[in-house]
Write a protein that holds these residues in place. Structure first.
Motif, PDB file in Angstrom:
ATOM      1  N   GLU A 122     -58.909   5.125  18.628  1.00 27.54           N
ATOM      2  CA  GLU A 122     -57.717   4.353  18.017  1.00 27.54           C
ATOM      3  C   GLU A 122     -57.543   3.222  17.984  1.00 27.54           C
ATOM      4  OE1 GLU A 122     -54.061   6.718  16.050  1.00 27.54           O
ATOM      5  OE2 GLU A 122     -54.394   7.210  18.112  1.00 27.54           O
ATOM      6  N   PRO A 123     -56.959   3.228  19.378  1.00 29.31           N
ATOM      7  CA  PRO A 123     -57.144   1.586  19.917  1.00 29.31           C
ATOM      8  C   PRO A 123     -57.576   0.800  19.452  1.00 29.31           C
ATOM      9  CG  PRO A 123     -56.071   2.717  22.022  1.00 29.31           C
ATOM     10  CD  PRO A 123     -57.341   4.016  20.815  1.00 29.31           C
ATOM     11  N   TRP A 124     -58.619   1.210  19.394  1.00 25.15           N
ATOM     12  CA  TRP A 124     -60.179  -0.119  18.785  1.00 25.15           C
ATOM     13  C   TRP A 124     -60.003  -0.571  17.675  1.00 25.15           C
ATOM     14  CZ3 TRP A 124     -64.006   1.819  15.781  1.00 25.15           C
ATOM     15  CH2 TRP A 124     -64.931   0.789  15.777  1.00 25.15           C
ATOM     16  N   GLY A 125     -59.452   0.964  17.040  1.00 22.47           N
ATOM     17  CA  GLY A 125     -59.652   0.800  15.225  1.00 22.47           C
ATOM     18  C   GLY A 125     -58.520  -0.325  14.709  1.00 22.47           C
ATOM     19  N   LEU A 126     -57.936   0.339  15.448  1.00 20.37           N
ATOM     20  CA  LEU A 126     -56.258  -0.195  14.634  1.00 20.37           C
ATOM     21  C   LEU A 126     -56.390  -1.957  15.092  1.00 20.37           C
ATOM     22  CD1 LEU A 126     -53.610   2.997  15.574  1.00 20.37           C
ATOM     23  CD2 LEU A 126     -55.114   1.787  13.000  1.00 20.37           C
ATOM     24  N   THR A 127     -56.736  -2.294  16.437  1.00 20.92           N
ATOM     25  CA  THR A 127     -56.466  -3.782  16.480  1.00 20.92           C
ATOM     26  C   THR A 127     -57.927  -4.432  15.853  1.00 20.92           C
ATOM     27  OG1 THR A 127     -56.634  -3.264  18.804  1.00 20.92           O
ATOM     28  CG2 THR A 127     -57.510  -4.984  18.312  1.00 20.92           C
ATOM     29  N   SER A 249     -49.446  -1.704  13.689  1.00 16.20           N
ATOM     30  CA  SER A 249     -48.980  -0.046  15.288  1.00 16.20           C
ATOM     31  C   SER A 249     -48.557  -0.642  16.257  1.00 16.20           C
ATOM     32  CB  SER A 249     -49.983   1.246  14.314  1.00 16.20           C
ATOM     33  OG  SER A 249     -49.586   1.425  13.204  1.00 16.20           O
ATOM     34  N   PRO A 250     -48.667  -1.693  17.554  1.00 15.88           N
ATOM     35  CA  PRO A 250     -48.854  -2.273  18.399  1.00 15.88           C
ATOM     36  C   PRO A 250     -48.820  -1.569  19.361  1.00 15.88           C
ATOM     37  CG  PRO A 250     -46.868  -3.753  17.284  1.00 15.88           C
ATOM     38  CD  PRO A 250     -47.099  -2.274  16.215  1.00 15.88           C
ATOM     39  N   LYS A 251     -48.324  -0.458  19.532  1.00 14.40           N
ATOM     40  CA  LYS A 251     -48.120   0.125  20.523  1.00 14.40           C
ATOM     41  C   LYS A 251     -49.590   1.811  20.263  1.00 14.40           C
ATOM     42  CE  LYS A 251     -43.554   1.566  22.093  1.00 14.40           C
ATOM     43  NZ  LYS A 251     -42.800   0.546  20.889  1.00 14.40           N
ATOM     44  N   GLU A 252     -49.575   1.907  18.876  1.00 13.13           N
ATOM     45  CA  GLU A 252     -50.676   2.509  19.047  1.00 13.13           C
ATOM     46  C   GLU A 252     -52.647   1.778  19.108  1.00 13.13           C
ATOM     47  OE1 GLU A 252     -50.641   4.570  15.517  1.00 13.13           O
ATOM     48  OE2 GLU A 252     -48.930   5.950  15.586  1.00 13.13           O
ATOM     49  N   MET A 254     -52.697   0.359  21.806  1.00 15.13           N
ATOM     50  CA  MET A 254     -52.606  -0.008  23.340  1.00 15.13           C
ATOM     51  C   MET A 254     -53.536   0.464  24.077  1.00 15.13           C
ATOM     52  SD  MET A 254     -49.324  -1.417  24.624  1.00 15.13           S
ATOM     53  CE  MET A 254     -48.507  -3.746  23.579  1.00 15.13           C
ATOM     54  N   THR A 255     -54.462   0.715  24.532  1.00 14.17           N
ATOM     55  CA  THR A 255     -55.173   1.607  26.008  1.00 14.17           C
ATOM     56  C   THR A 255     -54.088   2.372  26.335  1.00 14.17           C
ATOM     57  OG1 THR A 255     -56.153   0.847  26.809  1.00 14.17           O
ATOM     58  CG2 THR A 255     -57.186   0.503  25.634  1.00 14.17           C
ATOM     59  N   PRO A 256     -54.199   3.449  27.651  1.00 12.57           N
ATOM     60  CA  PRO A 256     -53.580   3.970  28.301  1.00 12.57           C
ATOM     61  C   PRO A 256     -53.117   3.049  29.379  1.00 12.57           C
ATOM     62  CG  PRO A 256     -54.760   5.621  27.100  1.00 12.57           C
ATOM     63  CD  PRO A 256     -55.109   4.530  26.908  1.00 12.57           C
ATOM     64  N   GLY A 257     -54.609   2.370  29.893  1.00 13.30           N
ATOM     65  CA  GLY A 257     -54.054   1.004  31.009  1.00 13.30           C
ATOM     66  C   GLY A 257     -52.834  -0.228  30.444  1.00 13.30           C
ATOM     67  N   GLU A 258     -53.016  -0.619  29.058  1.00 10.45           N
ATOM     68  CA  GLU A 258     -52.812  -1.453  28.776  1.00 10.45           C
ATOM     69  C   GLU A 258     -50.413  -1.015  28.391  1.00 10.45           C
ATOM     70  OE1 GLU A 258     -55.817  -3.576  26.040  1.00 10.45           O
ATOM     71  OE2 GLU A 258     -53.865  -2.160  25.482  1.00 10.45           O
ATOM     72  N   LEU A 259     -50.310   0.440  28.325  1.00 11.56           N
ATOM     73  CA  LEU A 259     -49.492   1.002  28.186  1.00 11.56           C
ATOM     74  C   LEU A 259     -48.618   0.891  29.590  1.00 11.56           C
ATOM     75  CD1 LEU A 259     -49.888   4.197  25.205  1.00 11.56           C
ATOM     76  CD2 LEU A 259     -48.366   1.725  24.629  1.00 11.56           C
ATOM     77  N   LEU A 260     -49.478   1.065  30.149  1.00 11.28           N
ATOM     78  CA  LEU A 260     -49.414   1.291  31.711  1.00 11.28           C
ATOM     79  C   LEU A 260     -48.765  -0.104  32.532  1.00 11.28           C
ATOM     80  CD1 LEU A 260     -51.367   4.503  33.476  1.00 11.28           C
ATOM     81  CD2 LEU A 260     -48.879   4.790  32.932  1.00 11.28           C
ATOM     82  N   GLN A 261     -49.341  -0.960  32.260  1.00 13.74           N
ATOM     83  CA  GLN A 261     -49.287  -1.649  32.654  1.00 13.74           C
ATOM     84  C   GLN A 261     -47.917  -2.576  31.979  1.00 13.74           C
ATOM     85  OE1 GLN A 261     -52.563  -5.006  31.880  1.00 13.74           O
ATOM     86  NE2 GLN A 261     -51.876  -6.081  32.727  1.00 13.74           N
ATOM     87  N   VAL A 262     -47.630  -2.735  30.974  1.00 18.13           N
ATOM     88  CA  VAL A 262     -46.743  -3.416  29.848  1.00 18.13           C
ATOM     89  C   VAL A 262     -45.673  -2.772  30.178  1.00 18.13           C
ATOM     90  CG1 VAL A 262     -45.698  -3.240  27.817  1.00 18.13           C
ATOM     91  CG2 VAL A 262     -47.532  -4.184  27.848  1.00 18.13           C
ATOM     92  N   ALA A 263     -45.741  -1.035  30.359  1.00 10.44           N
ATOM     93  CA  ALA A 263     -44.278  -0.916  31.101  1.00 10.44           C
ATOM     94  C   ALA A 263     -44.583  -0.628  32.511  1.00 10.44           C
ATOM     95  CB  ALA A 263     -44.589   1.574  31.567  1.00 10.44           C
ATOM     96  N   PRO A 273     -39.559   0.779  30.360  1.00 16.86           N
ATOM     97  CA  PRO A 273     -40.093   0.934  30.539  1.00 16.86           C
ATOM     98  C   PRO A 273     -40.519   2.322  29.280  1.00 16.86           C
ATOM     99  CG  PRO A 273     -39.649   1.677  32.223  1.00 16.86           C
ATOM    100  CD  PRO A 273     -38.695   0.976  31.518  1.00 16.86           C
ATOM    101  N   ARG A 274     -39.272   2.974  28.732  1.00 13.63           N
ATOM    102  CA  ARG A 274     -39.809   3.639  28.895  1.00 13.63           C
ATOM    103  C   ARG A 274     -40.258   4.504  27.266  1.00 13.63           C
ATOM    104  NH1 ARG A 274     -34.024   5.068  30.904  1.00 13.63           N
ATOM    105  NH2 ARG A 274     -33.814   4.148  28.851  1.00 13.63           N
ATOM    106  N   PRO A 275     -40.137   3.583  26.624  1.00 13.64           N
ATOM    107  CA  PRO A 275     -40.757   3.730  25.730  1.00 13.64           C
ATOM    108  C   PRO A 275     -42.522   3.207  25.327  1.00 13.64           C
ATOM    109  CG  PRO A 275     -39.261   2.244  24.749  1.00 13.64           C
ATOM    110  CD  PRO A 275     -39.279   2.450  26.579  1.00 13.64           C
TER     111      PRO A 275
END
Length: 370
Positions: A122-127, A249-252, A254-263, A273-275
Motif C-alpha cells: 500500500e505505501p509503495w502503490g500510493l506513492t 494520503s501522506p500517512k498511508e 509511509m512504511t511502518p519504519g517511516e511512521l516510527l521515525q517520524v513519530a 507523535p500520536r497521529p
C-alpha cells in the motif's frame, strides 16, 4: 473432518473471490469518477490507466477484503443453513464450534495478507500513484493548451498562446495572468514560451522569453514594468494543482519504519507523535478485522432464519459500518491522547470478538437453526 473442511472452504472461498472482485471494481470506479479531470485528460493512455490500477490494487484490497469476507460468510454458511445442510451436520454430531474452524483459518490468512499489503504494497502503490498522477497532470497541461484559446485549468493562472507547436510544449505570443497574489497580480507578455517538466514533483515550470512583466498594486496606484530576456514561473503541484490530485494520503504512503521515525522526530522536536503511531496501530487493527469478522459472522450465518437473506445482507453491511465508525471514533480518541494508541487501534476488534463469542455461545446452546 478433512472432507467437511474442504467443503466449507469451497463454500466460503468462491463467494469471497466474487465479492472481492466486485468491490475492487466498485472502488476503482468511485476513485476514477473522483479524478476524471486528471484521468480523462488528453494525455492519458491505456498504459497510464493500467499502471493506476496496479498501483491502487494493494489499497483497494485492504479496503475490500474485510467486508467481502463478512459477506462471504453470510452467503456461504447462510446457504448451507437455508438448505438444511447444517441441520444434517448437526444430526451427525458436528457442533457449531467445529464449523468455526474454516472461517477462522481464512480470517487468519486474510489478516496476514492485509498486514503485508498495508505495510509494504500500500505505501509503495500510493506513492507511485501520486507520482503517476502528477506526471499525468503535467502532460495534460501540455496537451490541453490550444492555439488561440484561454487555458484556465491552473488555479489562479490564465494562459493564452496565439500559436502552439510541437506537442503543445512550445508557444508563440504568450499571455499569462498570475492572480496567486490577489493584492498585486502579474500580467506577463512574451514572444515565445514553453513548458518544462523536469525537476521532480514541484517542477512544472513555464519558461518565457523576450517579454515584459506588468505588476499592479490594487491597494495603491503603484505600477511596475519589467522587461526580460528569459524568465520562469513555477507552478507547484503541492499547491494550486494539488486540488486536481485527489489520490494523496501522506500517512498511508509511509512504511511502518517511516511512521516510527517520524513519530520519534516529532517527539524530539516537541511535537505530537500520536497521529503517526495511531496510523501504524490502525493498520494493525484493520489486519485483525477478518478474524473478528469470522468470530461474529459465523454465528450470525448459523443462526439466521429461513428466507432471511436480505436481512442477513443488511445486518452484514450494518455491522461493517458500525465497525468502521467505532474504529474512527477510537482512532480520534487515540489521536487526542484520551486512549492509548495500542488500545485505540484494537478496541473495535475486541468489541466485535466479544460479541462473536457471545453469539456463538447462544447458537451452540440453541442449535444451528431456529
Amino acid at each position: 473432518m478433512k472432507l467437511l473442511a474442504r467443503y466449507l472452504l469451497k463454500e466460503l472461498i468462491v463467494p469471497l473471490v466474487v465479492w472481492v472482485a466486485f468491490l475492487f471494481l466498485l472502488l476503482f470506479v468511485m476513485q476514477f469518477l473522483r479524478g476524471t479531470e486528471v484521468l480523462l485528460g488528453s494525455a492519458v493512455t491505456l498504459v497510464d490507466i493500467g499502471r493506476l490500477i496496479l498501483y491502487l490494487a494493494p489499497h483497494f484490497l485492504v479496503m475490500a477484503l474485510p467486508i467481502a469476507f463478512l459477506l462471504a460468510i453470510l452467503l456461504g454458511l447462510g446457504r448451507l443453513n437455508e438448505d438444511r445442510e447444517l441441520t444434517a451436520l448437526q444430526a451427525l454430531g458436528v457442533s457449531p464450534t467445529q464449523l468455526l474452524a474454516g472461517p477462522l483459518a481464512i480470517g487468519v490468512f486474510l489478516g496476514g495478507l492485509m498486514l503485508l499489503l498495508s505495510f509494504t504494497g500500500e505505501p509503495w502503490g500510493l506513492t507511485a500513484v501520486r507520482d503517476l498522477v502528477n506526471d499525468v497532470i503535467k502532460k495534460n497541461v501540455a496537451g490541453d493548451v490550444k492555439s488561440g484559446v484561454f487555458y484556465e485549468d491552473l488555479s489562479d493562472l490564465t494562459l493564452y498562446a496565439e500559436r502552439v507547436s510541437g506537442r503543445g510544449e512550445r508557444w508563440t505570443h504568450v499571455l499569462l495572468h498570475d492572480d496567486r497574489e490577489p493584492s498585486s497580480p502579474l500580467l506577463v507578455l512574451a514572444q515565445t514560451g514553453r513548458m518544462s517538466t523536469s525537476g521532480g514533483e514541484e517542477a512544472l515550470r513555464l519558461v518565457l522569453r523576450d517579454g515584459e512583466v506588468h505588476r499592479a498594486n490594487r491597494s495603491t496606484s503603484d505600477y511596475s514594468l519589467l522587461r526580460f530576456e528569459e524568465g520562469e514561473i513555477s507552478v507547484g503541484l503541492g499547491g494550486s494543482m494539488n486540488r486536481k490530485n485527489r489520490f494523496r494520503s501522506p500517512k498511508e504512503e509511509m512504511t511502518p519504519g517511516e511512521l516510527l521515525q517520524v513519530a520519534e522526530e516529532a517527539e524530539k522536536s516537541g511535537g505530537d507523535p500520536r497521529p503517526f503511531l495511531m496510523a501504524l496501530h490502525s493498520r494493525m487493527g484493520n489486519a485483525v478485522a477478518p478474524l473478528s469478522f469470522a468470530l461474529l459472522g459465523t454465528p450470525l450465518a448459523l443462526g439466521r432464519r429461513q428466507s432471511g437473506r436480505a436481512w442477513g445482507y443488511l445486518l452484514t453491511l450494518g455491522g461493517y459500518v458500525l465497525f468502521y465508525l467505532l474504529s474512527r471514533a477510537f482512532e480520534n480518541l487515540g489521536n487526542q491522547g484520551k486512549l492509548p494508541v495500542l488500545v485505540a487501534g484494537q478496541l473495535a476488534n475486541v468489541i466485535f470478538i466479544a460479541l462473536g463469542v457471545f453469539a456463538m455461545w447462544r447458537v451452540s446452546r440453541s442449535g444451528t437453526t431456529r
